[in-house]
Design an enzyme around this catalytic site. Structure first.
Site, mmCIF file in Angstrom:
data_model
loop_
_atom_site.group_PDB
_atom_site.id
_atom_site.type_symbol
_atom_site.label_atom_id
_atom_site.label_comp_id
_atom_site.label_asym_id
_atom_site.label_seq_id
_atom_site.Cartn_x
_atom_site.Cartn_y
_atom_site.Cartn_z
ATOM 1 N N ASP A 1 -38.246 -33.611 -58.313
ATOM 2 C CA ASP A 1 -38.731 -32.310 -57.870
ATOM 3 C C ASP A 1 -40.171 -32.133 -58.323
ATOM 4 O O ASP A 1 -40.474 -32.270 -59.512
ATOM 5 C CB ASP A 1 -37.851 -31.194 -58.459
ATOM 6 C CG ASP A 1 -38.078 -29.867 -57.740
ATOM 7 O OD1 ASP A 1 -38.575 -29.870 -56.590
ATOM 8 O OD2 ASP A 1 -37.751 -28.814 -58.323
ATOM 9 N N HIS B 1 -47.166 -20.703 -56.349
ATOM 10 C CA HIS B 1 -45.954 -20.625 -57.169
ATOM 11 C C HIS B 1 -46.261 -20.960 -58.631
ATOM 12 O O HIS B 1 -45.851 -20.241 -59.546
ATOM 13 C CB HIS B 1 -44.881 -21.571 -56.624
ATOM 14 C CG HIS B 1 -43.671 -21.684 -57.507
ATOM 15 N ND1 HIS B 1 -42.762 -20.667 -57.655
ATOM 16 C CD2 HIS B 1 -43.235 -22.697 -58.313
ATOM 17 C CE1 HIS B 1 -41.817 -21.044 -58.503
ATOM 18 N NE2 HIS B 1 -42.076 -22.267 -58.920
ATOM 19 N N GLU C 1 -34.867 -21.529 -54.881
ATOM 20 C CA GLU C 1 -36.248 -21.957 -54.712
ATOM 21 C C GLU C 1 -36.384 -22.519 -53.309
ATOM 22 O O GLU C 1 -35.636 -23.422 -52.915
ATOM 23 C CB GLU C 1 -36.647 -23.006 -55.763
ATOM 24 C CG GLU C 1 -36.755 -22.408 -57.173
ATOM 25 C CD GLU C 1 -37.412 -23.338 -58.185
ATOM 26 O OE1 GLU C 1 -37.302 -24.584 -58.019
ATOM 27 O OE2 GLU C 1 -38.029 -22.833 -59.135
ATOM 28 N N GLU D 1 -37.814 -24.788 -50.825
ATOM 29 C CA GLU D 1 -38.539 -26.054 -50.891
ATOM 30 C C GLU D 1 -38.274 -26.877 -49.639
ATOM 31 O O GLU D 1 -37.316 -26.627 -48.907
ATOM 32 C CB GLU D 1 -38.092 -26.874 -52.120
ATOM 33 C CG GLU D 1 -38.157 -26.074 -53.422
ATOM 34 C CD GLU D 1 -38.115 -26.934 -54.677
ATOM 35 O OE1 GLU D 1 -38.298 -28.165 -54.581
ATOM 36 O OE2 GLU D 1 -37.893 -26.358 -55.756
ATOM 37 N N ASP E 1 -33.458 -25.309 -54.163
ATOM 38 C CA ASP E 1 -33.334 -25.770 -55.542
ATOM 39 C C ASP E 1 -32.848 -24.602 -56.408
ATOM 40 O O ASP E 1 -33.630 -23.905 -57.048
ATOM 41 C CB ASP E 1 -34.700 -26.285 -56.022
ATOM 42 C CG ASP E 1 -34.626 -26.886 -57.413
ATOM 43 O OD1 ASP E 1 -33.526 -27.275 -57.836
ATOM 44 O OD2 ASP E 1 -35.683 -26.965 -58.072
ATOM 45 N N GLN F 1 -33.174 -21.802 -67.927
ATOM 46 C CA GLN F 1 -34.416 -22.566 -67.808
ATOM 47 C C GLN F 1 -35.431 -22.157 -68.869
ATOM 48 O O GLN F 1 -36.041 -22.990 -69.527
ATOM 49 C CB GLN F 1 -35.002 -22.338 -66.400
ATOM 50 C CG GLN F 1 -36.286 -23.102 -66.125
ATOM 51 C CD GLN F 1 -36.887 -22.751 -64.756
ATOM 52 O OE1 GLN F 1 -36.307 -22.006 -63.972
ATOM 53 N NE2 GLN F 1 -38.062 -23.294 -64.491
ATOM 54 N N TYR G 1 -36.551 -25.181 -71.570
ATOM 55 C CA TYR G 1 -37.500 -26.070 -70.882
ATOM 56 C C TYR G 1 -38.583 -26.669 -71.777
ATOM 57 O O TYR G 1 -39.250 -27.616 -71.383
ATOM 58 C CB TYR G 1 -38.131 -25.357 -69.679
ATOM 59 C CG TYR G 1 -39.395 -24.574 -69.936
ATOM 60 C CD1 TYR G 1 -40.639 -25.062 -69.490
ATOM 61 C CD2 TYR G 1 -39.371 -23.359 -70.599
ATOM 62 C CE1 TYR G 1 -41.800 -24.337 -69.710
ATOM 63 C CE2 TYR G 1 -40.525 -22.636 -70.811
ATOM 64 C CZ TYR G 1 -41.733 -23.130 -70.371
ATOM 65 O OH TYR G 1 -42.875 -22.424 -70.593
ATOM 66 N N LYS H 1 -31.294 -26.229 -63.778
ATOM 67 C CA LYS H 1 -31.555 -26.762 -62.449
ATOM 68 C C LYS H 1 -30.467 -27.697 -61.942
ATOM 69 O O LYS H 1 -30.256 -27.807 -60.733
ATOM 70 C CB LYS H 1 -32.868 -27.569 -62.478
ATOM 71 C CG LYS H 1 -34.083 -26.768 -62.855
ATOM 72 C CD LYS H 1 -34.568 -25.983 -61.668
ATOM 73 C CE LYS H 1 -35.923 -25.349 -61.959
ATOM 74 N NZ LYS H 1 -36.427 -24.637 -60.781
ATOM 75 N N THR I 1 -41.114 -25.096 -55.236
ATOM 76 C CA THR I 1 -41.090 -23.822 -54.506
ATOM 77 C C THR I 1 -42.375 -23.630 -53.718
ATOM 78 O O THR I 1 -43.468 -23.789 -54.257
ATOM 79 C CB THR I 1 -40.958 -22.666 -55.513
ATOM 80 O OG1 THR I 1 -39.858 -22.949 -56.366
ATOM 81 C CG2 THR I 1 -40.745 -21.349 -54.801
HETATM 82 MN MN MN Z 1 -37.745 -26.650 -57.842
#
Ligand code: MN
Length: 426
Positions: free
Chosen positions: A136, A143, A209, A211, A243, A250, A254, A263, A359
């Site tokens: 990804d 974004h 998201e 995408e 997504d 997250q 992260y 995710k 995104t």
């Molecule tokens: Mn994504």
């Protein structure tokens, strides 16, 4: 112009007004029927065409490339995609010829037509490829800037590397599912606002998201990069990609290695892979890249695609309400640059690998590609047509994403990816 893209061509199959699937599209997918036959297919209008049956009946016999007998009698397109672009392109050209209004060979053979044609409502679409690896990216400047402002403040919105390379991470391939499959609200760790210790529970900040993802042909051997000028030859086609993201999971997890459980519980894709060839009419220049990119990423020319995107939410028992309209052309980094960067260190890609754009947000508030941005972290709830409000997604919400382009009076589209969010499991 590609032979199969001729805008003048009409098919002997009916194509409804506003269909995403005129004869100039000819996408590829995998479908099953009531009697549990699984086959590769293409689609014109609302008719699904069985490629394995066509092959068996000899309609692909005199192609300049030989097709293995069983290449379409599979539950994925990987074997077909692995044959490479010259072969997949020649096959698509043959389909354009076979279904041309002027071509009688199949048009006038009722027995054969019965064997190869299905009404779209009589088949079930399956995941079109076995995804061995999924990456990804994070290629929309709008974004990345919006999220950066929310997570780190305006001054540090874009990290120093962002304008120099297409940032990405290796995602989870096993949880990619096809349109129509439900997604269960994930549980995990999160740090509630103002709390000092994390808690465990169902995500409260469920998001989508918007995408687009491309699917690769077989790349090169390990150690051999794909150059920028050849990158598009290694891209088979594109799907719409949701997504799914749990923002609270997250945010807590992260640092420093990036997305993980927020995710990897699910991503949903549209079932028809629209070939890069079919998207030729929609090529446009991307945003100006300033500072200039390093040489290995420099392609010049038109490598972005002008495709309208939309996201709609349908609440349980409610009407569909579209919450965002964006466009793939807003991507700062092109698919060619993404693939080139991905392999510049010698990383190998395989037929059927999936690489999502990140995104795709546009410049205006109604073109943002996630609830995180649309509701600005929950501070500006959206009002749906049934009167209800959303900061993030609620159980029972169905998220629908669509994409299409218009050029030369023709509409080429992807259909949709549609998936319902189910409550967390106790
Ligand atoms: Mn994504």
């Amino acid at each position: 112009m590609r032979y199969a893209n001729d805008p003048q061509r009409r098919s002997w199959l009916t194509v409804p007004q506003d269909s995403d699937f005129p004869i100039q599209n000819l996408p590829f997918g995998i479908f099953s029927t009531d009697n549990e036959m699984v086959s590769a297919g293409t689609r014109i209008g609302d008719v699904v065409i069985d490629l394995a049956a066509l092959h068996q009946l000899g309609y692909f016999k005199d192609l300049e490339f030989e097709l293995p007998d069983d290449v379409f009698l599979q539950n994925t397109l990987n074997a077909f995609i692995e044959l490479g672009k010259p072969v997949t392109r020649a096959l698509r050209d043959r389909l354009a010829q076979l279904f041309d209004l002027q071509e009688p060979i199949l048009r006038d053979n009722e027995a054969h037509r019965k064997e190869v044609l299905y009404a779209v409502e009589d088949v079930q679409m399956l995941l079109p490829v076995f995804v061995q690896d999924y990456t990804d990216f994070y290629s929309s400047r709008e974004h990345a800037t919006n999220v950066g402002i929310m997570f780190r403040g305006k001054e540090n919105a874009l990290m120093p590397n962002w304008l120099h390379l297409p940032v990405g991470y290796h995602g989870r391939a096993s949880s990619i599912v096809v349109s129509g499959e439900d997604i269960v609200r994930p549980k995990g760790q999160m740090l509630p606002p103002d709390a000092e210790q994390p808690v465990f529970g169902a995500s409260r900040l469920m998001d989508f998201e918007l995408e687009m993802a491309f699917i690769t042909h077989k790349g090169k051997d390990l150690g051999h990069p794909i150059g920028i000028s050849e990158a598009e030859e290694h891209i088979f086609g594109v799907v719409v990609f949701n997504d799914w993201s749990a923002r609270d999971l997250q945010k807590w997890e992260y640092v420093p290695l990036g997305p993980f459980l927020g995710k990897n519980f699910g991503s949903s894709v549209s079932p028809w892979i629209v070939t890069l060839d079919a998207l030729e009419p929609f090529r446009v220049q991307g945003p100006v890249q300033d500072p200039p990119v390093l040489d290995y990423l420099n392609h010049g020319g038109a490598h972005n695609f002008d495709l309208d995107l939309e996201v709609c939410i349908q609440p349980e028992n409610g009407a569909e309400h579209c919450v965002s309209r964006s466009n793939m052309k807003y991507l700062y980094w092109s698919m060619a640059q993404q693939l080139t960067h991905h392999t510049v260190n010698g990383c190998n890609v395989q037929a059927g690998d999936m690489m999502a754009s990140g995104t795709i947000s546009g410049p205006t508030e109604d073109s943002y590609g996630s609830m995180l941005e649309l509701s600005w972290k929950g501070t500006k709830p959206l009002k749906l047509s049934d009167g209800s409000e959303r900061k993030f997604l609620m159980d029972g919400d169905t998220v629908i994403m669509r994409a299409h382009g218009m050029a030369n009076g023709l509409r080429i589209g992807f259909g949709e990816v549609r998936s319902k969010l189910l409550p967390a499991i106790d």
